[in-house]
Scaffold this active site. Structure first.
Site, mmCIF file in Angstrom:
data_model
loop_
_atom_site.group_PDB
_atom_site.id
_atom_site.type_symbol
_atom_site.label_atom_id
_atom_site.label_comp_id
_atom_site.label_asym_id
_atom_site.label_seq_id
_atom_site.Cartn_x
_atom_site.Cartn_y
_atom_site.Cartn_z
ATOM 1 N N LYS A 54 0.844 -1.203 0.000
ATOM 2 C CA LYS A 54 0.000 0.000 0.000
ATOM 3 C C LYS A 54 0.876 1.248 0.000
ATOM 4 O O LYS A 54 0.594 2.215 -0.711
ATOM 5 C CB LYS A 54 -0.948 -0.026 1.210
ATOM 6 C CG LYS A 54 -2.041 -1.085 1.044
ATOM 7 C CD LYS A 54 -2.823 -1.373 2.305
ATOM 8 C CE LYS A 54 -3.768 -2.559 2.079
ATOM 9 N NZ LYS A 54 -4.481 -2.990 3.289
ATOM 10 N N GLN A 98 -4.627 -1.374 9.367
ATOM 11 C CA GLN A 98 -4.436 -2.718 8.806
ATOM 12 C C GLN A 98 -5.017 -3.766 9.759
ATOM 13 O O GLN A 98 -4.693 -3.794 10.944
ATOM 14 C CB GLN A 98 -2.930 -2.971 8.567
ATOM 15 C CG GLN A 98 -2.640 -4.300 7.885
ATOM 16 C CD GLN A 98 -3.253 -4.395 6.485
ATOM 17 O OE1 GLN A 98 -3.166 -3.473 5.693
ATOM 18 N NE2 GLN A 98 -3.883 -5.523 6.189
ATOM 19 N N ASP A 121 -10.920 2.683 3.515
ATOM 20 C CA ASP A 121 -11.146 1.242 3.351
ATOM 21 C C ASP A 121 -12.627 0.962 3.102
ATOM 22 O O ASP A 121 -12.990 -0.115 2.640
ATOM 23 C CB ASP A 121 -10.714 0.513 4.635
ATOM 24 C CG ASP A 121 -9.404 -0.242 4.467
ATOM 25 O OD1 ASP A 121 -9.044 -0.556 3.315
ATOM 26 O OD2 ASP A 121 -8.759 -0.528 5.488
#
Ligand code: NAP
Length: 285
Positions: A54, A98, A121
């Site tokens: 990422k 995460q 997200d």
């Protein structure tokens, strides 16, 4: 029949190049680059790989990524405090935590602490709710990326039976909502479904997100179908494999995604896209 491979890596590269162009045009207009805060708690090796990818994608797309690598011992209160400060930070457009988090931290509580406008997200109940109500704002990255792969193939889910195997909050459920939004007739299978074969045999569009290699046998796959394998599993020989028997399914499907190089790169590209769009909204650009 031999299925055509859907090259997620190449499609994602096009998205990232387009995002980079848009970011450079923002900078040329005197605006700042979009900023993504990437938080990792502990040292889960799989998470470390995803986070590295990422951050690399941010660099490729012209975004600023701000790393917050926290020790496993971080408390829930400390993590909440960091998120609240990032919510207030004017240089941050997206906050990514995460997953999975250590057991002593409640995942759903943490997700709900993120400002929905920075929830790149797309996991916050506000954003999932918007998708469920057919007014999506920030969309969960993996299902959103899958919709782009479907668009790329040029098959409309309208009038087609779309079968989603797996019903998790981050993949299966929002995937079903995206397919409904695209006009598909959607069936969702999960651990209590039992025999998956009859559902798979009837799927014009099959999307698999379970996390069990080979759970979908190739000879179940409907001839001429589109197969998207979200699964990412480490085989005993260290290779990355999906959930679908790739060889068998490739002999029957018309299109299929590889693992790696299918859905994974699209997830990251959609994260970049969500962060860019969040920045554009915040900057009124
Ligand atoms: P998860 O949270 O563990 O969810 C797995 C889902 O599969 C659950 O809904 C579970 O059902 C269902 N399931 C379990 N056993 C089943 C069975 N025998 N038959 C049918 N369904 C069954 O996993 P996830 O986060 O959704 O991820 C799934 C896979 O996708 C993993 O391999 C993960 O690494 C991969 N993944 C890839 C990407 C990418 O970008 N490529 C992104 C995210 C995840 P219940 O709901 O009933 O428990």
């Amino acid at each position: 029949m031999t299925a055509q491979l859907i090259d997620g890596k190449a499609i994602a590269a096009k998205f990232k190049a387009d995002i980079r162009d848009q970011v450079e045009s923002m900078v040329a207009r005197g605006l700042r680059r979009p900023g993504l805060a990437v938080i990792m708690v502990g040292d889960n090796p799989a998470s470390a790989v995803y986070v590295r990818n990422k951050r690399k994608a941010c660099a490729e797309s012209g975004l600023v990524s701000v790393a917050h690598d926290l020790p496993y011992s971080t408390t829930q209160a400390e993590l909440v405090q960091l998120i609240e400060s990032l919510n207030r930070d004017p240089a941050i457009d997206g906050i990514l935590v995460q997953l999975p988090l250590p057991q002593h931290i409640e995942q759903s509580l943490i997700i709900e602490k993120i400002d929905p406008a920075k929830d790149v997200d797309g996991f916050h109940p506000f954003n999932v709710g918007r998708l469920a109500l057919r007014v999506p704002l920030i969309r969960p990255c993996t299902p959103y990326g899958v919709t782009k792969l479907i668009d790329h193939v040029g098959i409309s889910p309208k009038g087609r039976h779309c079968v989603v195997i797996g019903a998790s909050n981050i993949v299966g459920r929002p995937m079903a909502l995206e397919l409904l939004l695209m006009g598909g007739t959607v069936t969702v299978c999960h651990r209590f479904t039992g025999d998956l074969a009859p559902y798979v045999r009837d799927a014009d569009i099959l999307i698999v997100a379970v996390g069990r290699p080979g759970i979908i046998q190739g000879d179940w796959v409907k001839p001429g179908s589109l197969v998207i394998d979200v699964g990412m599993n480490r085989a005993p020989d260290g290779k990355l494999v999906g959930d679908v028997d790739f060889e068998g399914a490739s002999r029957r499907a018309a299109w299929i995604t590889p693992v790696p190089g299918g859905v994974g790169p699209m997830t990251v590209a959609m994260l970049m896209k969500n962060t860019l769009e969040s920045a554009l909204t915040r900057l009124g650009a």
